[in-house]
Design an enzyme around this catalytic site. Structure first.
Site, PDB file in Angstrom:
ATOM      1  N   CYS A 113      12.362 -10.037   7.098  1.00  0.00           N
ATOM      2  CA  CYS A 113      11.658 -11.180   6.493  1.00  0.00           C
ATOM      3  C   CYS A 113      12.436 -11.793   5.326  1.00  0.00           C
ATOM      4  CB  CYS A 113      10.267 -10.771   6.040  1.00  0.00           C
ATOM      5  SG  CYS A 113       9.265 -10.097   7.373  1.00  0.00           S
ATOM      6  N   HIS A 252       7.557 -15.305   0.275  1.00  0.00           N
ATOM      7  CA  HIS A 252       7.381 -14.900   1.675  1.00  0.00           C
ATOM      8  C   HIS A 252       5.884 -14.805   1.942  1.00  0.00           C
ATOM      9  CE1 HIS A 252       7.515 -12.924   5.412  1.00  0.00           C
ATOM     10  NE2 HIS A 252       7.294 -11.704   4.962  1.00  0.00           N
ATOM     11  N   ASN A 282       2.319 -14.211   9.079  1.00  0.00           N
ATOM     12  CA  ASN A 282       3.662 -13.840   8.626  1.00  0.00           C
ATOM     13  C   ASN A 282       4.668 -14.166   9.743  1.00  0.00           C
ATOM     14  OD1 ASN A 282       6.018 -12.500   7.963  1.00  0.00           O
ATOM     15  ND2 ASN A 282       5.009 -10.615   7.306  1.00  0.00           N
TER      16      ASN A 282
END
Ligand SMILES: CC(C)(COP(=O)(O)OP(=O)(O)OC[C@H]1O[C@@H](n2cnc3c(N)ncnc32)[C@H](O)[C@@H]1OP(=O)(O)O)[C@@H](O)C(=O)NCCC(=O)NCCS
Length: 329
Positions: A113, A252, A282
């Site tokens: 990520c 994020h 996500n």
């Protein structure tokens, strides 16, 4: 010394929307639990025949258009992904061919990520050194294809999407500082066990569901709340700035509780922190560029603003960048 700046952004989200109510039909979960524990309301899911390169091409084309340059002018393409079309060739090469970037080098970068923010740091270093002028960084993920749809601890969290940024040289503002971090000792809290040289695909690895994403949610959560503020403060210090200088933080997009805790630790106001994970969940390496592109579309970013990008992910990894927005327009 010349700096790099972001001159064009693009994003692409697959059409199919999967709501929390849809998930209730697949696993033992409920809309209220997901919203309260994660902030997610829905996510996008790629079509069966849609790949990371398909999503990446669409985001890249939009970013090129916004930057006002042609694909042939690109010197380098960096693709951050944990869901490449295939182990090799690199998804970056597939995208390079499809957009017609005939003069560009291309490689994939894997930092889960944190990958897009890692990519921004690499791209800006190439530009600062004078090696290249026009670089495309793409975060693209089709996580739905590595999710165990029977595991309610993970399948509710993730979504598919892509975001892209064109970076070019500037003598004013731009990327002021970046910082990269890792802690491989935490690698087994978020990983995919099968499909690599440790456990090549066999009937057994498939039967054991080893080609899916595994996560120790609580441990990742604890790591995330600490590292998001720590990484933001570190990069601000490197740039000679403080949280008082921040106009917008693009974190994020993993969990609203992680974002809220980081906002509090950094003493920022909620309106200084961009959140869109309610719509997309996500999207791993795509989350920061999608959020940045949406923040710009919504008029939340103007030239001269100080923006912090911060991400964490599997590896474990983390990365932060501070930039003074200057899209050269
Ligand atoms: C995954 C996550 C949302 C779980 O939330 P949590 O508040 O930590 O929840 P817990 O794991 O402690 O579980 C609490 C309870 O909810 C249950 N639960 C877990 N998932 C559920 C779901 N989807 N629906 C309903 N209940 C669920 C658990 O079984 C547990 O029940 P129990 O108390 O009866 O055992 C949270 O840990 C998280 O977001 N972690 C970080 C993940 C992340 O960011 N990953 C990506 C990194 S890039």
């Amino acid at each position: 010394m010349r700096k790099a700046t972001i001159t064009g952004l693009g994003k692409y989200l697959p059409e199919k929307v999967m709501t929390n109510k849809d998930l209730e039909k697949i696993v033992d979960t409920d809309d209220g639990w997901i919203k309260a524990r994660t902030g997610i309301e829905e996510r996008r899911i790629a079509a069966d025949d849609e790949t990371a390169s398909d999503l990446g091409v669409k985001a890249a084309e939009e970013a090129l258009k916004k930057a006002g340059i042609k694909a042939e002018e690109l010197d380098l393409i960096i693709v951050a992904t944990i869901t490449p079309d295939m182990p090799f060739p690199a998804t970056a090469c597939l995208i390079q061919d499809r957009i017609g970037a005939s003069n560009a080098g291309a490689f994939d970068l894997e930092a889960a990520c944190s990958g897009f923010v890692y990519g921004i740091s690499v791209a800006s270093s190439f530009i600062e050194s004078g090696m290249y002028d026009n670089i495309m960084v793409i975060g693209t993920e089709v996580l739905s294809k590595i999710i165990n749809w029977e595991d309610r601890g993970t399948c509710i969290l993730f979504g598919d999407g892509a975001g892209a940024a064109v970076l070019q040289p500037t003598d004013k503002g731009g990327i002021l500082a970046s910082d990269l971090g890792s802690d491989g000792s935490g690698g087994d809290t978020l990983y995919m066990p099968g499909g690599g040289s440790l456990k090549p695909a066999t009937h057994e690895t498939v039967d054991n569901k080893e080609h899916y994403l595994y996560m120790e949610g609580n441990q990742v959560f604890k790591f995330a709340v600490k590292i998001m503020s720590k990484a933001s403060l570190k990069v601000l210090k490197k740039a000679g700035l403080s949280t008082d200088d921040v106009d917008l933080l693009i974190p994020h997009q993993a969990n609203t509780r992680i974002i809220a805790s980081s906002t509090k630790r950094l003493k920022l106001k909620p309106e200084q922190v961009f959140v869109n994970l309610d719509k997309y969940g996500n999207t791993s390496a795509a989350s920061v560029p999608i959020a940045l592109a949406e923040a710009e579309e919504q008029g939340l970013i103007k030239n001269g603003d100080t923006i912090v990008l911060v991400a964490f992910g599997g590896g474990l990894t983390w990365a932060s960048t501070v930039l003074e927005w200057n899209d050269l327009k």
